[in-house]
Design an enzyme around this catalytic site. Sequence first.
Site, PDB file in Angstrom:
ATOM      1  N   GLN A  26       0.797  -1.222   0.000  1.00  0.00           N
ATOM      2  CA  GLN A  26       0.000   0.000   0.000  1.00  0.00           C
ATOM      3  C   GLN A  26       0.830   1.272   0.000  1.00  0.00           C
ATOM      4  O   GLN A  26       0.318   2.346  -0.313  1.00  0.00           O
ATOM      5  CB  GLN A  26      -0.953  -0.017   1.207  1.00  0.00           C
ATOM      6  CG  GLN A  26      -1.973  -1.135   1.102  1.00  0.00           C
ATOM      7  CD  GLN A  26      -2.851  -1.234   2.334  1.00  0.00           C
ATOM      8  OE1 GLN A  26      -2.501  -1.936   3.268  1.00  0.00           O
ATOM      9  NE2 GLN A  26      -3.963  -0.538   2.337  1.00  0.00           N
TER      10      GLN A  26
ATOM     11  N   HIS B 123      -2.616  -4.838 -12.555  1.00  0.00           N
ATOM     12  CA  HIS B 123      -2.201  -4.604 -13.945  1.00  0.00           C
ATOM     13  C   HIS B 123      -3.139  -5.305 -14.928  1.00  0.00           C
ATOM     14  O   HIS B 123      -3.524  -4.761 -15.945  1.00  0.00           O
ATOM     15  CB  HIS B 123      -0.769  -5.095 -14.162  1.00  0.00           C
ATOM     16  CG  HIS B 123       0.240  -4.277 -13.408  1.00  0.00           C
ATOM     17  ND1 HIS B 123       1.425  -4.782 -12.939  1.00  0.00           N
ATOM     18  CD2 HIS B 123       0.216  -2.980 -13.026  1.00  0.00           C
ATOM     19  CE1 HIS B 123       2.094  -3.838 -12.298  1.00  0.00           C
ATOM     20  NE2 HIS B 123       1.377  -2.732 -12.339  1.00  0.00           N
TER      21      HIS B 123
ATOM     22  N   ASP C 216       1.974   0.730  -8.258  1.00  0.00           N
ATOM     23  CA  ASP C 216       3.288   0.876  -8.906  1.00  0.00           C
ATOM     24  C   ASP C 216       4.163   1.893  -8.191  1.00  0.00           C
ATOM     25  O   ASP C 216       5.368   1.698  -8.054  1.00  0.00           O
ATOM     26  CB  ASP C 216       3.127   1.314 -10.379  1.00  0.00           C
ATOM     27  CG  ASP C 216       2.572   0.188 -11.240  1.00  0.00           C
ATOM     28  OD1 ASP C 216       2.266  -0.894 -10.688  1.00  0.00           O
ATOM     29  OD2 ASP C 216       2.441   0.392 -12.465  1.00  0.00           O
TER      30      ASP C 216
ATOM     31  N   ARG D  52       4.033  -0.015  12.899  1.00  0.00           N
ATOM     32  CA  ARG D  52       3.788  -1.335  12.336  1.00  0.00           C
ATOM     33  C   ARG D  52       3.836  -1.232  10.811  1.00  0.00           C
ATOM     34  O   ARG D  52       3.076  -0.469  10.220  1.00  0.00           O
ATOM     35  CB  ARG D  52       2.417  -1.853  12.792  1.00  0.00           C
ATOM     36  CG  ARG D  52       2.055  -3.163  12.151  1.00  0.00           C
ATOM     37  CD  ARG D  52       0.657  -3.661  12.518  1.00  0.00           C
ATOM     38  NE  ARG D  52       0.398  -4.839  11.699  1.00  0.00           N
ATOM     39  CZ  ARG D  52      -0.753  -5.113  11.104  1.00  0.00           C
ATOM     40  NH1 ARG D  52      -1.793  -4.336  11.275  1.00  0.00           N
ATOM     41  NH2 ARG D  52      -0.879  -6.172  10.349  1.00  0.00           N
TER      42      ARG D  52
ATOM     43  N   HIS E 210       1.488  -9.298   4.392  1.00  0.00           N
ATOM     44  CA  HIS E 210       0.270  -8.481   4.343  1.00  0.00           C
ATOM     45  C   HIS E 210      -0.265  -8.527   2.901  1.00  0.00           C
ATOM     46  O   HIS E 210      -0.263  -7.531   2.191  1.00  0.00           O
ATOM     47  CB  HIS E 210       0.593  -7.047   4.790  1.00  0.00           C
ATOM     48  CG  HIS E 210      -0.609  -6.240   5.193  1.00  0.00           C
ATOM     49  ND1 HIS E 210      -0.731  -5.624   6.404  1.00  0.00           N
ATOM     50  CD2 HIS E 210      -1.742  -5.930   4.515  1.00  0.00           C
ATOM     51  CE1 HIS E 210      -1.882  -4.963   6.480  1.00  0.00           C
ATOM     52  NE2 HIS E 210      -2.514  -5.136   5.341  1.00  0.00           N
TER      53      HIS E 210
ATOM     54  N   ASN F  18      -1.364 -10.928   8.114  1.00  0.00           N
ATOM     55  CA  ASN F  18      -2.399  -9.943   8.388  1.00  0.00           C
ATOM     56  C   ASN F  18      -3.752 -10.372   7.824  1.00  0.00           C
ATOM     57  O   ASN F  18      -3.857 -10.713   6.646  1.00  0.00           O
ATOM     58  CB  ASN F  18      -2.026  -8.595   7.765  1.00  0.00           C
ATOM     59  CG  ASN F  18      -3.057  -7.538   8.089  1.00  0.00           C
ATOM     60  OD1 ASN F  18      -3.174  -7.105   9.230  1.00  0.00           O
ATOM     61  ND2 ASN F  18      -3.855  -7.157   7.100  1.00  0.00           N
ATOM     62  N   GLU F  19      -4.766 -10.323   8.653  1.00  0.00           N
ATOM     63  CA  GLU F  19      -6.158 -10.515   8.241  1.00  0.00           C
ATOM     64  C   GLU F  19      -6.386 -11.656   7.257  1.00  0.00           C
ATOM     65  O   GLU F  19      -6.788 -11.432   6.113  1.00  0.00           O
ATOM     66  CB  GLU F  19      -6.715  -9.215   7.645  1.00  0.00           C
ATOM     67  CG  GLU F  19      -6.833  -8.118   8.667  1.00  0.00           C
ATOM     68  CD  GLU F  19      -7.556  -6.880   8.134  1.00  0.00           C
ATOM     69  OE1 GLU F  19      -8.066  -6.907   6.999  1.00  0.00           O
ATOM     70  OE2 GLU F  19      -7.619  -5.894   8.878  1.00  0.00           O
TER      71      GLU F  19
ATOM     72  N   ASN G  49      -7.314  -6.324  14.694  1.00  0.00           N
ATOM     73  CA  ASN G  49      -7.686  -5.241  13.782  1.00  0.00           C
ATOM     74  C   ASN G  49      -9.199  -5.086  13.887  1.00  0.00           C
ATOM     75  O   ASN G  49      -9.932  -6.058  13.685  1.00  0.00           O
ATOM     76  CB  ASN G  49      -7.359  -5.589  12.326  1.00  0.00           C
ATOM     77  CG  ASN G  49      -5.862  -5.707  12.062  1.00  0.00           C
ATOM     78  OD1 ASN G  49      -5.049  -5.507  12.958  1.00  0.00           O
ATOM     79  ND2 ASN G  49      -5.512  -6.031  10.839  1.00  0.00           N
TER      80      ASN G  49
ATOM     81  N   TYR H  19     -12.571  -2.367  12.980  1.00  0.00           N
ATOM     82  CA  TYR H  19     -13.073  -1.130  12.374  1.00  0.00           C
ATOM     83  C   TYR H  19     -14.554  -0.905  12.621  1.00  0.00           C
ATOM     84  O   TYR H  19     -14.984   0.207  12.821  1.00  0.00           O
ATOM     85  CB  TYR H  19     -12.846  -1.158  10.853  1.00  0.00           C
ATOM     86  CG  TYR H  19     -11.394  -1.059  10.452  1.00  0.00           C
ATOM     87  CD1 TYR H  19     -10.811   0.175  10.186  1.00  0.00           C
ATOM     88  CD2 TYR H  19     -10.596  -2.191  10.351  1.00  0.00           C
ATOM     89  CE1 TYR H  19      -9.481   0.286   9.818  1.00  0.00           C
ATOM     90  CE2 TYR H  19      -9.266  -2.091   9.988  1.00  0.00           C
ATOM     91  CZ  TYR H  19      -8.712  -0.851   9.719  1.00  0.00           C
ATOM     92  OH  TYR H  19      -7.395  -0.754   9.366  1.00  0.00           O
TER      93      TYR H  19
ATOM     94  N   GLU I 131      -4.759  -2.481  14.339  1.00  0.00           N
ATOM     95  CA  GLU I 131      -5.367  -1.571  13.362  1.00  0.00           C
ATOM     96  C   GLU I 131      -6.709  -1.087  13.893  1.00  0.00           C
ATOM     97  O   GLU I 131      -7.479  -1.876  14.462  1.00  0.00           O
ATOM     98  CB  GLU I 131      -5.667  -2.257  12.010  1.00  0.00           C
ATOM     99  CG  GLU I 131      -4.475  -2.468  11.150  1.00  0.00           C
ATOM    100  CD  GLU I 131      -4.830  -3.086   9.788  1.00  0.00           C
ATOM    101  OE1 GLU I 131      -5.954  -2.854   9.285  1.00  0.00           O
ATOM    102  OE2 GLU I 131      -3.981  -3.798   9.237  1.00  0.00           O
TER     103      GLU I 131
HETATM  104  C1  LIG Z   1       8.405  -0.454 -14.188  1.00  0.00           C
HETATM  105  O1  LIG Z   1       7.027  -0.180 -14.259  1.00  0.00           O
HETATM  106  C2  LIG Z   1       6.718   1.079 -14.827  1.00  0.00           C
HETATM  107  C3  LIG Z   1       5.236   1.242 -14.747  1.00  0.00           C
HETATM  108  O2  LIG Z   1       4.891   1.359 -13.413  1.00  0.00           O
HETATM  109  C4  LIG Z   1       7.223   1.127 -16.257  1.00  0.00           C
HETATM  110  O3  LIG Z   1       6.968   2.427 -16.783  1.00  0.00           O
HETATM  111  C5  LIG Z   1       8.721   0.863 -16.278  1.00  0.00           C
HETATM  112  O4  LIG Z   1       9.159   0.796 -17.610  1.00  0.00           O
HETATM  113  C6  LIG Z   1       9.030  -0.444 -15.579  1.00  0.00           C
HETATM  114  N1  LIG Z   1      10.471  -0.585 -15.441  1.00  0.00           N
HETATM  115  C7  LIG Z   1      11.103  -1.695 -15.738  1.00  0.00           C
HETATM  116  C8  LIG Z   1      12.568  -1.687 -15.478  1.00  0.00           C
HETATM  117  O5  LIG Z   1      10.543  -2.657 -16.206  1.00  0.00           O
END
Ligand SMILES: *[C@@H]1O[C@H](CO)[C@@H](O)[C@H](O)[C@H]1NC(C)=O
Length: 489
Positions: A37, A57, A70, A95, A140, A184-185, A326, A328, A399
């Site tokens: 996260q 992705h 990312d 944590r 996690h 976790n959870e 945890n 909520y 949490e």
């Molecule tokens: C890593 O991921 C990003 C997208 O989040 C991409 O633009 C980039 O080319 C990637 N890098 C490698 C080394 O694969």
Amino acid sequence: MLWVAALFLWASVSHSSGSDLQFPEWFKFGAASAAFQVEGAWNVSDKGESKWDRLTHRYPEIISDRSNGDVACNSYYLWERDIEMAAELGLQFYRFSISWPRLLPTGFANNVSEDGKNYYNNLIDGLLEKGIEPVVTIYHWDMPQMFQDLGGWANPKISDWFAEYARIVFSLYGDRVKNWITINEPLVDCDWYYGWGILAPKREYFLGPYICNKNLLLAHAKAYHVYDQEFRCKYNGKISIANHLLWMKPYSNSTEDLELTEAAREFLTGRYTHAIFSKEGGWPTVVEETVAKVSKEQGYEESRLPAFTQEEIELIRGTYDYFALNHYTSRLVRKPRASEDVVRSLFTYVGDLDAVLEMDPDWPFGYGPMMPIYPQGIREQMLWIAEQYGEDIEILITENGYSSGGSLIDDDGRISYVKDHLEQVLLTIQDGVNVTGYAYWTLMDNFEWTDGYQSKFGLYEVDFSSPNRTRTPRKSANYYAELIKKRSL
Ligand SMILES: *[C@@H]1O[C@H](CO)[C@@H](O)[C@H](O)[C@H]1NC(C)=O
Ligand SMILES: *[C@@H]1O[C@H](CO)[C@@H](O)[C@H](O)[C@H]1NC(C)=O
Ligand SMILES: *[C@@H]1O[C@H](CO)[C@@H](O)[C@H](O)[C@H]1NC(C)=O
Ligand SMILES: *[C@@H]1O[C@H](CO)[C@@H](O)[C@H](O)[C@H]1NC(C)=O
Ligand SMILES: *[C@@H]1O[C@H](CO)[C@@H](O)[C@H](O)[C@H]1NC(C)=O
């Protein structure tokens, strides 16, 4: 009968009231986060792919804003700022979790990433320099994709792979980390992922969650024994598992609702805690009997709930040093009404039990429709834990938090949430339960799984439109810092 005890519990809850708003000196304040996260840097260096990298992705549509992890908070690069924030708040512990595929790029223990190892060394050392205790979650939810391709938690080998990973973690960091959380959870990682399926939302076929459930309990237990046998005498730390507990109250005081509620607690909580924390171990009886009965009605040869061998029961039983909680939100439990169109998902319906989880219309909301606010729930929950698993059990709240949606800096809703819940924590301590600390979820806004970046739990706001991922304290951050300083509400 348990429901008699439960009634007694409510009577005791309504009678005591809080007068002393001071926290005992041994009570610790913290905040929490998780690797996927916050870290970002999903593909730098030799890091392996996790199941959440793959999911976000390949199926961006399951994330409400089609985002991913990312970059997230970019904490892989901004960890020094994270430590600074923890210090600004005056946290006694922070944590965070270790990313399995960052530390072990293939998932296996025979290849440890130098960069991954250094990242967590820096974070741990930096926290300790500021006098902040690292509390570390080993897993996690970011399962290495390679293992996920083999079924992840549904593969019977996973408990050994996890224990080998845990051994690496203990050997690298155990000299400095004294408080460990294996997983976790599991409720969310098993029931949601394999059952109520983020990838197959309408599925009701309750098999994957139970297999995941059993293997995950074995994985936790094996990691516990690795620590116990190979590291405890050297490092003298503690280890547990963090469970998500949705507090369940009966819809009415009818015998049927009281019994159903207790059964629902065993289905959603006991399924992940009874084997570890109860004196007898194994599955809760009501879960075992109910699933066996329903499976039979459905024509299965054997129960869909995989049995434990006696050896497995003994392996898992007692594998804890404290209870990591945890919490909520809460729900009311009842049977579906005739021809009712029930929403079947994780926090609205208990599968094999055929129980509806409803929200009390009097409970207010933060952001989103799933988290009504009922502060007394955390106290009733902890009293239940103490009643089930022993009056002297230590509970650490790992949490508890409030999502505001939007980017409000003046987040009075969050301040009330924290205050009201901590007041209940104080009452629980006065009830005689050994609650030793509280971690707010979360230090800063981050990638909230299928809610993407729209759901905001942070004490610090993060500007996700800036490449700097600038962190700004909200009003609640100042409130929490002040509270920690005064140790009083
Ligand atoms: C890593 O991921 C990003 C997208 O989040 C991409 O633009 C980039 O080319 C990637 N890098 C490698 C080394 O694969
Ligand atoms: C470990 O990972 C590195 C980097 O990906 C790779 O070059 C090396 O061959 C791997 N070693 C083993 C034993 O898999
Ligand atoms: C059930 O009984 C308890 C104890 O008398 C009471 O506090 C509670 O409000 C009742 N619950 C319902 C749903 O009527
Ligand atoms: C609470 O738990 C801690 C940690 O196990 C222990 O040191 C302490 O003595 C316990 N306190 C009480 C009142 O039982
Ligand atoms: C990001 O940080 C750098 C270095 O502190 C600063 O020069 C730059 O103005 C910042 N950019 C934004 C968009 O905040």
